[in-house]
Design a protein around this motif. Structure first.
Motif, PDB file in Angstrom:
ATOM      1  N   LYS A  32      13.797  13.867  47.729  1.00  0.00           N
ATOM      2  CA  LYS A  32      14.032  13.265  49.051  1.00  0.00           C
ATOM      3  C   LYS A  32      15.230  12.325  49.078  1.00  0.00           C
ATOM      4  O   LYS A  32      16.012  12.331  50.021  1.00  0.00           O
ATOM      5  CB  LYS A  32      12.762  12.496  49.405  1.00  0.00           C
ATOM      6  CG  LYS A  32      12.723  11.838  50.746  1.00  0.00           C
ATOM      7  CD  LYS A  32      11.312  11.250  50.947  1.00  0.00           C
ATOM      8  CE  LYS A  32      11.258  10.298  52.105  1.00  0.00           C
ATOM      9  NZ  LYS A  32       9.943   9.627  52.141  1.00  0.00           N
ATOM     10  N   PHE A  33      15.358  11.489  48.042  1.00  0.00           N
ATOM     11  CA  PHE A  33      16.435  10.495  48.041  1.00  0.00           C
ATOM     12  C   PHE A  33      17.578  10.954  47.134  1.00  0.00           C
ATOM     13  O   PHE A  33      17.340  11.409  46.011  1.00  0.00           O
ATOM     14  CB  PHE A  33      15.925   9.140  47.536  1.00  0.00           C
ATOM     15  CG  PHE A  33      14.792   8.604  48.352  1.00  0.00           C
ATOM     16  CD1 PHE A  33      14.954   8.318  49.707  1.00  0.00           C
ATOM     17  CD2 PHE A  33      13.534   8.366  47.770  1.00  0.00           C
ATOM     18  CE1 PHE A  33      13.900   7.822  50.462  1.00  0.00           C
ATOM     19  CE2 PHE A  33      12.485   7.874  48.521  1.00  0.00           C
ATOM     20  CZ  PHE A  33      12.656   7.601  49.864  1.00  0.00           C
ATOM     21  N   ASP A  34      18.799  10.822  47.617  1.00  0.00           N
ATOM     22  CA  ASP A  34      19.946  11.169  46.781  1.00  0.00           C
ATOM     23  C   ASP A  34      20.121  10.164  45.648  1.00  0.00           C
ATOM     24  O   ASP A  34      20.486  10.518  44.543  1.00  0.00           O
ATOM     25  CB  ASP A  34      21.214  11.223  47.645  1.00  0.00           C
ATOM     26  CG  ASP A  34      21.168  12.384  48.615  1.00  0.00           C
ATOM     27  OD1 ASP A  34      21.115  13.535  48.140  1.00  0.00           O
ATOM     28  OD2 ASP A  34      21.139  12.141  49.838  1.00  0.00           O
ATOM     29  N   LEU A  35      19.861   8.901  45.971  1.00  0.00           N
ATOM     30  CA  LEU A  35      19.994   7.862  44.951  1.00  0.00           C
ATOM     31  C   LEU A  35      19.048   6.720  45.271  1.00  0.00           C
ATOM     32  O   LEU A  35      18.898   6.347  46.439  1.00  0.00           O
ATOM     33  CB  LEU A  35      21.431   7.308  44.909  1.00  0.00           C
ATOM     34  CG  LEU A  35      21.686   6.272  43.799  1.00  0.00           C
ATOM     35  CD1 LEU A  35      21.840   6.979  42.444  1.00  0.00           C
ATOM     36  CD2 LEU A  35      22.942   5.441  44.092  1.00  0.00           C
ATOM     37  N   GLN A  84      10.788  11.176  43.578  1.00  0.00           N
ATOM     38  CA  GLN A  84      11.401  11.633  44.832  1.00  0.00           C
ATOM     39  C   GLN A  84      12.906  11.361  44.873  1.00  0.00           C
ATOM     40  O   GLN A  84      13.554  11.602  45.882  1.00  0.00           O
ATOM     41  CB  GLN A  84      10.745  10.927  46.028  1.00  0.00           C
ATOM     42  CG  GLN A  84       9.274  11.262  46.220  1.00  0.00           C
ATOM     43  CD  GLN A  84       8.654  10.414  47.313  1.00  0.00           C
ATOM     44  OE1 GLN A  84       9.351   9.840  48.135  1.00  0.00           O
ATOM     45  NE2 GLN A  84       7.336  10.326  47.325  1.00  0.00           N
ATOM     46  N   SER A  85      13.443  10.813  43.766  1.00  0.00           N
ATOM     47  CA  SER A  85      14.852  10.407  43.754  1.00  0.00           C
ATOM     48  C   SER A  85      15.668  11.330  42.867  1.00  0.00           C
ATOM     49  O   SER A  85      15.281  11.602  41.736  1.00  0.00           O
ATOM     50  CB  SER A  85      14.975   8.971  43.226  1.00  0.00           C
ATOM     51  OG  SER A  85      14.127   8.102  43.953  1.00  0.00           O
ATOM     52  N   LYS A  86      16.806  11.799  43.371  1.00  0.00           N
ATOM     53  CA  LYS A  86      17.678  12.653  42.560  1.00  0.00           C
ATOM     54  C   LYS A  86      18.267  11.883  41.391  1.00  0.00           C
ATOM     55  O   LYS A  86      18.606  12.466  40.363  1.00  0.00           O
ATOM     56  CB  LYS A  86      18.807  13.232  43.423  1.00  0.00           C
ATOM     57  CG  LYS A  86      18.323  14.339  44.352  1.00  0.00           C
ATOM     58  CD  LYS A  86      19.450  14.905  45.191  1.00  0.00           C
ATOM     59  CE  LYS A  86      18.859  15.726  46.343  1.00  0.00           C
ATOM     60  NZ  LYS A  86      19.768  15.789  47.479  1.00  0.00           N
ATOM     61  N   ALA A  87      18.448  10.558  41.572  1.00  0.00           N
ATOM     62  CA  ALA A  87      18.974   9.722  40.488  1.00  0.00           C
ATOM     63  C   ALA A  87      18.527   8.285  40.706  1.00  0.00           C
ATOM     64  O   ALA A  87      18.264   7.863  41.839  1.00  0.00           O
ATOM     65  CB  ALA A  87      20.490   9.801  40.428  1.00  0.00           C
ATOM     66  N   LEU A  88      18.435   7.567  39.595  1.00  0.00           N
ATOM     67  CA  LEU A  88      18.106   6.140  39.627  1.00  0.00           C
ATOM     68  C   LEU A  88      19.334   5.365  39.165  1.00  0.00           C
ATOM     69  O   LEU A  88      19.931   5.721  38.141  1.00  0.00           O
ATOM     70  CB  LEU A  88      16.944   5.864  38.661  1.00  0.00           C
ATOM     71  CG  LEU A  88      16.552   4.402  38.441  1.00  0.00           C
ATOM     72  CD1 LEU A  88      15.771   3.869  39.631  1.00  0.00           C
ATOM     73  CD2 LEU A  88      15.734   4.255  37.154  1.00  0.00           C
ATOM     74  N   LEU A  89      19.719   4.348  39.929  1.00  0.00           N
ATOM     75  CA  LEU A  89      20.839   3.497  39.489  1.00  0.00           C
ATOM     76  C   LEU A  89      20.314   2.124  39.115  1.00  0.00           C
ATOM     77  O   LEU A  89      19.658   1.445  39.925  1.00  0.00           O
ATOM     78  CB  LEU A  89      21.897   3.377  40.593  1.00  0.00           C
ATOM     79  CG  LEU A  89      23.122   2.513  40.240  1.00  0.00           C
ATOM     80  CD1 LEU A  89      24.397   3.112  40.825  1.00  0.00           C
ATOM     81  CD2 LEU A  89      22.970   1.071  40.683  1.00  0.00           C
TER      82      LEU A  89
END
Lengths: 338, 338, 338, 338
Positions: free
Chosen positions: A11-14, A138-143
């Protein structure tokens, strides 16, 4: 070549993790902070700026943070909502902690310094109970912003998120984002930056930031050796920034790509980094070639240092593209390439 | 097969890092702590006991610790000196922190509980400046007690030591050594145990301790899966203890070795673990077969639970050997083997 | 003459406010604390000892305190119950604070020193919500131990009790009871001792303790001037102690009464003060002449320094009377009078 | 009649003790704080405003304070110097404490609220070593702001100053100045306000502030009873403020004097109190009749609520006099008298 695989079904890009603060930039600048009389309020904090930047570029962001339970907490939460950033994991503090403030002294287009309010601060109250696996899945990546590692309980919250990202095959971007405030010693920095960098798929930082990160592992490495060190751990892309000299992305296949700043009339000496990061990550999420990601990042950075604010001035895709096209027309196709 | 290479040229056989405390065991036991009137003072703390244990077995130990700047600080430092342990890295606290105390309630040979004094405690004041690379380079192995990770600044000191051990090719032994006191949450445990275990060459712990260590990585693993997880990181030997059911060492070549407790008339339900660890590590340092290391550890553990103290009762090599020989004569050669 | 009127209709003869701790006195004494191996546990803490002392003399005591929520908290509460002291206002700590410990080093009958465990300590957790007007209204007198003023929140609890005592016409006894531990500076001492002494009806202290109390008001006063100072505030009786030289009570009508210690074979150099205070206050509550109160106090003090413990050895009325009679027979009627 | 004798030979007319902070008032007001975008910086903090007010009226002020060691610390120190206030006892903080900030939300001329930054704040770091007897001896009067009592170590610094003022026959003005921030409980307030008010020669406060001050002494008193209570301690003048209903000064000879606000077009609902206090104290230092002091105070208060700032808008003597004359001409001689 695609260095990082992002799961298109998420769902989330980042989802950045870290501080949301307030910048108070003088309206009557090119004076000392003691002399400036009037300040304009902006949303600030590196991971918050990156989230706004990506949203302006059309990406969907989540966020892990704690903010103050007062009017300024309202302000930043409302701001995020208006930008389309998910605020379901942004919680209010419960013991009177306040939002970080950054008063900026702009002495000239080159000289800036900051006065930070970061004692008993909201963002460092993020705790392990605020971090849930479901949201990370749900996140494509974690920063992870390095500043989130500066103090407990935020430190453990960030490390827990790192563990859960590995557990759920979520790529980790580590933005070293060094701020001296809140850290106790260089060794403490070395320990936590070393742990986070060792688990990251993408690392972003300046030469000085990598030196801090490697102090307990192998001090004194060149850029190439630095990249090799982190490639031997988990990193696929290692970006090393050298300010106005430009920046280089080292990829795990032994390639490197260099970009220079676009020419611009600067207003202030800060704010470019978050524009760079958000635009670079945009390109990465889009699956672009690395050199194109870098150029896009560099253009956004130049636009930012020419403006009074940071988050407020984050450009959309068209603005960055037009600016690049404009520069290339004026100065030639290779203007930002090394 | 030799799983760990120890550098014969180094001065210290083992350098533990962690707490040195005082045990106050009731002389009039088999009563509640409220009812007991008189207490005998012993040196205590798991890594301190292990250092004393190894010294009694003829090995040379270093030590990283902070102790109180008072008579009890004198007591434990003098004790270490008499045992031949190097005290050059044992520093005094500067802000009135006191040595940890453990009052033990011995209700029966099976039921024990402890009342700990660990607020603003000396051992957790160990800080990054107390840890030097040179000392680690003189150590054949570094032992990290998990309790040293429970709070800052000791936490960062232990992690710095871990980094420097890797940097200097010094094998790391991680004794999980879980004590609920001083920890804030299970996730905090999971984060720091996970980091330390991921870097260790040898891990020692009970089933419950591994469950805590793996909670953010992969919960619910069996013993075999646990061993495989850590073998996939840095571990060569993973020892999992099951109390009176015995313990098993899993080696990185896929072998496993199991040992059971020797028969003994227990006085108390604690103290065996540190005897086990010191005798097992003795065997390892001697280059013994794993099954022999385990048997030696198990025999020392049995001797310890039959005595009133812990450090004070640590046996020498002859005592352990005689006890094993005695048991084998009485009960058969395979008495402690599964 | 009667200097203080006690309301006969009130339930408690005295309600002390302050610390209840544990003394751990070496069984193998006349050695350093590092060398002593075995310790006997006693109830301790000056106001706790005074409460036990008065109970043994047949008086009914209340008490305001916080104790640890563990076996040692059980121990002291049970002890108080057995002595007939009301424990309804003795609450358990909620954040892991522990009971204060005093390890005593008895080097000779004259030289003693103590090693205190008072970090994050139970007694200083007493807070304003623990203090109720109703309980004070049921007390003939309130005794404030100066150590209760050393840190917040106990400091505010003690001051609130002082305000409520004045509001309810409850005589206040201020036992200066100076312990360096927990205080930040001499000025801090001067501030809080000055406030409490200025509101007290009876003050008990040594010459040194009065000097600390007066440091910000008028330093350098003689005993007579000291008494005059406090008589000009609220005090009716000012007792100044000079150790083995004896002690003097100055009354607000300009009289003074002096007593010397009774001859005794001392075991240790401490513990006399609480015997003195409880027996002196017993006489005061009985309406005795001041000189008789002093003599009774002095006799109890002598009995205490000859015994291994403090609270445990508090004498009953008959024991004190017999001891006085015995001394007078041996050494003459005026043996303790100056 | 002269209620307070000021020693004409002393160098400073008044030495306030307490906070120096920064006000950030919105330029775009009559909005919520979240909506306001731009803020103007002013010197703030009640005792700081009073010092500036008195300086503008021609009096010489000392000051006891701690300020931040940064640009904002420079700003307030420079501001004081320009106003002629002595800054020799204004010290910098040493552990990164920051100057208090007050962001003001001005919703209408009647509705205001504030968002305070007061965590780990500079002003509450004032400590006993910052307070010297010599400086107090050079001051005609000492003003204690109640907020300085909210936390240690400032609390003890303020109480030490109170003790030294009594010792040096320096009149004490207690400005109750209640701010909920930093206080732990109402009882804590009652304790410290009670102590300070009991030693003051002049007390200034609102009805609500006196209720807090008397909560542990005698709750529920009327204005007249309140005055009588403090007159029975040390107070000569007790000023009780009722907002727009006016205020009354009760003197120790049983007289009372009442004044009402002057008519004015308000910009904001705050800032009047410090104008009132400084102008009232000016009259007192000049030896005026009480009613004239009150009228002067009331006029200054009205001028302040009509301006955007507080310290910056403090009027000089001519401005106040002209304003009073102007009002009297327009509305009649008795316009501000009850």
């Amino acid at each position: 070549m695609k260095y990082i695989e992002f799961d298109a079904n998420r769902k989330f890009d980042l989802t950045p993790l870290g501080r949301i603060t307030i910048d108070l930039n003088p309206v009557d600048y090119y004076k000392t902070l003691a002399e400036s009389t009037t300040y304009r309020k902006y949303l600030g904090g590196s991971p918050a700026n990156i989230a706004v930047g990506l949203s302006r570029l059309g990406k969907k962001c989540g966020f892990f943070a704690r903010v103050s339970d007062d009017r300024f907490g309202d302000y930043v939460t409302d701001y995020f909502k208006k930008e389309g950033i998910d605020t379901s994991r942004i919680r209010r503090c419960e013991n009177g902690e306040k939002l970080g403030l950054t008063f900026t002294e702009i002495l000239s287009e080159k000289e800036s310094s900051i006065l930070m309010y970061r004692n008993k601060i909201a963002d460092l109250q993020l705790n392990v109970n605020d971090i849930d696996e479901e949201y990370i899945k749900q996140s494509k990546a974690l920063l992870i912003s390095g500043t989130a590692l500066a103090e407990s309980p935020s430190r453990e919250a960030a490390l827990k998120a790192l563990f859960l990202a590995k557990k759920t095959d979520t790529p980790v971007i580590f933005d070293i984002d060094y701020r001296a405030y809140n850290w106790q010693s260089e060794d403490e920095l070395g320990v936590y930056y070393g742990i986070a960098a060792g688990q990251a798929d993408v690392i972003l930082g300046s030469r000085e930031e990598y030196d801090l990160t490697q102090s307990l592992i192998r001090p004194g490495l060149s850029d190439g050796e630095t990249a090799a060190l982190w490639h031997s751990r988990c990193a696929k892309i290692v970006v090393i920034k050298h300010g106005k000299e430009g920046s280089t992305a080292y990829t795990c296949d032994g390639q490197s790509y260099t970009v220079k700043p676009f020419p611009i009339k600067k207003l202030k000496g800060f704010g470019g980094g978050d524009g760079y990061a958000s635009a670079f990550l945009y390109g990465l999420l889009e699956g672009w070639e690395i050199i194109d990601c870098l150029e896009f990042g560099s253009a956004s950075a130049s636009l930012l240092v020419a403006s009074h604010s940071c988050a407020d001035s984050m450009p959309d895709v068209k603005t960055v593209r037009d600016y690049i096209a404009d520069c290339k027309q004026k100065y030639g196709e290779m203007i930002a390439r090394a």
